[in-house]
Design an enzyme around this catalytic site. Structure first.
Site, mmCIF file in Angstrom:
data_model
loop_
_atom_site.group_PDB
_atom_site.id
_atom_site.type_symbol
_atom_site.label_atom_id
_atom_site.label_comp_id
_atom_site.label_asym_id
_atom_site.label_seq_id
_atom_site.Cartn_x
_atom_site.Cartn_y
_atom_site.Cartn_z
ATOM 1 N N TYR A 186 15.405 13.748 16.554
ATOM 2 C CA TYR A 186 14.390 14.362 17.418
ATOM 3 C C TYR A 186 14.117 13.496 18.639
ATOM 4 C CZ TYR A 186 13.376 17.715 13.730
ATOM 5 O OH TYR A 186 13.470 18.731 12.815
ATOM 6 N N LYS A 225 -3.157 2.429 -12.559
ATOM 7 C CA LYS A 225 -3.747 3.445 -11.671
ATOM 8 C C LYS A 225 -2.745 3.834 -10.585
ATOM 9 C CE LYS A 225 -6.023 -0.129 -8.909
ATOM 10 N NZ LYS A 225 -6.761 -0.009 -7.638
ATOM 11 N N ARG A 260 -17.825 -3.271 -2.949
ATOM 12 C CA ARG A 260 -17.304 -1.915 -3.154
ATOM 13 C C ARG A 260 -18.249 -1.135 -4.058
ATOM 14 N NH1 ARG A 260 -10.915 -1.731 -4.506
ATOM 15 N NH2 ARG A 260 -11.617 -2.597 -6.475
ATOM 16 N N HIS A 292 -14.691 -8.116 -9.486
ATOM 17 C CA HIS A 292 -13.374 -8.058 -8.847
ATOM 18 C C HIS A 292 -13.370 -8.981 -7.628
ATOM 19 C CE1 HIS A 292 -9.446 -6.438 -8.111
ATOM 20 N NE2 HIS A 292 -9.757 -5.914 -6.954
ATOM 21 N N CYS A 328 13.306 11.807 10.188
ATOM 22 C CA CYS A 328 12.863 13.206 10.084
ATOM 23 C C CYS A 328 12.070 13.404 8.799
ATOM 24 C CB CYS A 328 14.085 14.122 10.078
ATOM 25 S SG CYS A 328 15.229 13.805 11.419
ATOM 26 N N MET A 329 11.637 14.614 8.564
ATOM 27 C CA MET A 329 10.833 14.898 7.370
ATOM 28 C C MET A 329 11.629 14.635 6.087
ATOM 29 S SD MET A 329 8.875 18.420 6.353
ATOM 30 C CE MET A 329 7.797 18.359 7.785
ATOM 31 N N ASP A 330 12.946 14.964 6.141
ATOM 32 C CA ASP A 330 13.747 14.917 4.907
ATOM 33 C C ASP A 330 15.016 14.076 5.038
ATOM 34 O OD1 ASP A 330 13.211 18.261 5.534
ATOM 35 O OD2 ASP A 330 11.975 17.103 4.132
ATOM 36 N N ARG A 389 -6.890 -8.282 -15.802
ATOM 37 C CA ARG A 389 -6.436 -6.960 -15.374
ATOM 38 C C ARG A 389 -5.231 -7.137 -14.449
ATOM 39 N NH1 ARG A 389 -11.790 -7.241 -13.980
ATOM 40 N NH2 ARG A 389 -11.286 -7.015 -11.770
HETATM 41 C C1 LIG Z 1 -10.943 -3.426 -10.219
HETATM 42 C C2 LIG Z 1 -9.488 -3.827 -10.136
HETATM 43 N N1 LIG Z 1 -8.989 -4.629 -11.096
HETATM 44 C C3 LIG Z 1 -7.690 -5.016 -11.063
HETATM 45 C C4 LIG Z 1 -6.857 -4.596 -10.072
HETATM 46 C C5 LIG Z 1 -5.419 -5.076 -10.086
HETATM 47 O O1 LIG Z 1 -5.214 -5.917 -8.983
HETATM 48 P P1 LIG Z 1 -3.749 -6.474 -8.709
HETATM 49 O O2 LIG Z 1 -2.866 -5.277 -8.478
HETATM 50 O O3 LIG Z 1 -3.900 -7.345 -7.505
HETATM 51 O O4 LIG Z 1 -3.360 -7.224 -9.954
HETATM 52 C C6 LIG Z 1 -7.344 -3.767 -9.051
HETATM 53 C C7 LIG Z 1 -6.395 -3.374 -7.954
HETATM 54 N N2 LIG Z 1 -6.960 -2.657 -6.891
HETATM 55 C C8 LIG Z 1 -6.378 -2.569 -5.689
HETATM 56 C C9 LIG Z 1 -5.197 -3.074 -5.282
HETATM 57 O O5 LIG Z 1 -5.058 -2.696 -3.956
HETATM 58 N N3 LIG Z 1 -6.138 -2.000 -3.559
HETATM 59 C C10 LIG Z 1 -6.960 -1.904 -4.622
HETATM 60 O O6 LIG Z 1 -8.115 -1.301 -4.675
HETATM 61 C C11 LIG Z 1 -8.682 -3.362 -9.087
HETATM 62 O O7 LIG Z 1 -9.212 -2.548 -8.135
#
Ligand SMILES: Cc1ncc(COP(=O)(O)O)c(CNc2conc2O)c1O
Length: 380
Positions: free
Chosen positions: A263, A39, A134, A164, A309-311, A217
């Site tokens: 700046y 993600k 969450r 989680h 700066c920005m860039d 995961r």
């Molecule tokens: C539902 C869920 N599963 C697995 C992972 C993977 O976790 P890891 O990167 O610690 O292995 C995340 C990471 N989610 C997030 C990591 O930082 N902010 C989060 O919401 C998650 O939200």
């Protein structure tokens, strides 16, 4: 190969990605499946490239936050199982079904709002909230209700159930144990368990070997980053960071005492000083709070001086260097290394955030077997 025309880039070592996945799989029971969490554009590393590498290294599936991210992976030709971990809209469920993307059901009403054409199947993972606070179901009654909805429909496939952990990256394990007990209680209340039962992020995967579930995961440690500095010493093997950030000096000048930089003219040369300019700034995610942070040039630490700066930003040099000299902002030069954790500490955040916020204006250069195999430049 796509080029880029500014001497600032992120280098992604795909061999490191593969190594981290392979070493994690070695730690797990052979029956445990690893899903690679890609993600947020694979935490800023490049979702398609990381997904392909993780699958080559033995990942059995992928996980993303939102349906859009899954659709992009499918559009890139990735055929592996993909789970959307976040809350999708029920009215978009048909899209997920059409693209064989698994969705998360996180509240009791979600499925009642889903309409699927006859013949379409929707793969479902039920999310349980055991203490993350969450999204997710919390009670056996809620779970029984949703499992019943799945069972009574020809369109829904009960593919997984997950939770989680909120504190798996902390040395103290009381809260994780409470969450796991709650999750086991919910799973055991099911008359029929789904194929995938999962609760572990990187920290729980590496510390508790997936905590008795048959799927994990893996996010942050696939990228070679520790889930937290506290548990780094507890990890079973040395992770290999995949992300480095590089630039080159585009301008070098000698300032007289009293001359200013950037700046606000907040930085003043206290003596004759060599100052170099790097073509990276806060619009690249190299934010102003990083003023004073060291960069590596010629294997030595040199501080960013004056406001970013920005860039562009400026660095105080110990001597004259040629324009075109390499600067490493995250990564290693010789015996010196600037880690993601060092940048995170300077920015008073965690390592996860740093690569995520290096914006798409910074090209990603993909390295495999020490050769550039592709470049992703969002501007071209
Ligand atoms: C539902 C869920 N599963 C697995 C992972 C993977 O976790 P890891 O990167 O610690 O292995 C995340 C990471 N989610 C997030 C990591 O930082 N902010 C989060 O919401 C998650 O939200």
């Amino acid at each position: 190969m796509m080029e880029f025309y500014r001497d600032t880039w992120a280098e992604i070592d795909l061999d490191a990605i593969k190594w981290n996945v392979e070493k994690t799989i070695e730690e797990l029971d052979p029956s445990v499946a690893l899903f690679a969490v890609v993600k947020a554009n694979a935490y800023g590393h490049g979702d398609v490239q990381v997904a392909r590498s993780a699958l080559q290294a033995g990942a059995k599936g992928l996980a993303v936050a939102f349906l859009d991210e899954a659709l992009k992976l499918r559009a890139s030709g990735i055929d592996a199982p993909i789970l959307v971990l976040g809350a999708s809209r029920p009215e978009d469920a048909h899209l997920a079904a059409e693209h064989r993307i698994s969705v998360t059901v996180h509240d009791e009403d979600w499925l009642s709002k889903v309409y699927l054409k006859k013949g379409l199947l929707l793969n479902i993972h039920i999310k349980c909230d055991t203490g993350m606070g969450r999204i997710g179901l919390k009670t056996k009654e809620e779970l029984r209700h949703v499992a019943g909805q799945i069972d009574q429909s020809d369109s829904f496939v009960f593919e997984g159930i997950f939770t989680h952990f909120a504190t798996a990256d902390e040395p103290e394990t009381n809260y994780v144990e409470k969450q796991l007990e709650h999750f086991q209680h919910l799973v055991n209340s099911l008359s029929v368990k789904p194929p995938f039962v999962h609760c572990s992020n990187s920290a729980a995967t590496l510390r508790f070997k997936g905590a008795g579930c048959n799927t994990v995961r893996l996010g942050i440690s696939m990228y070679g980053l520790t889930p937290s500095t506290d548990i780094a010493p507890l990890l079973p093997f040395q992770l290999k960071p995949a992300f480095s950030l590089k630039s080159k000096l585009v301008h070098v000048k000698k300032l007289k005492p009293g001359e200013k930089v950037s700046y606000g003219a907040t930085y003043e040369a206290s003596e004759y000083e060599w100052i170099g300019t790097l073509p990276i700034g806060y619009a690249d995610g190299w934010i102003r709070k990083l003023e004073g942070q060291d960069v590596l040039i010629d294997g030595r630490r040199m501080p960013i001086v004056g406001r970013i700066c920005m860039d562009q930003c400026m660095v105080r040099l110990p001597k004259e260097y040629k324009t075109g000299t390499l600067a490493t902002l995250i990564g290693r030069q010789g015996n010196e290394e600037i880690t993601m954790e060092e940048i995170a500490e300077k920015r008073e955040t965690i390592n996860y955030e740093i690569p995520c916020v290096i914006t798409s204006r910074v090209p990603r250069v993909y390295i495999e077997k020490e050769k550039i195999i592709s470049v992703a430049n969002s501007l071209l």
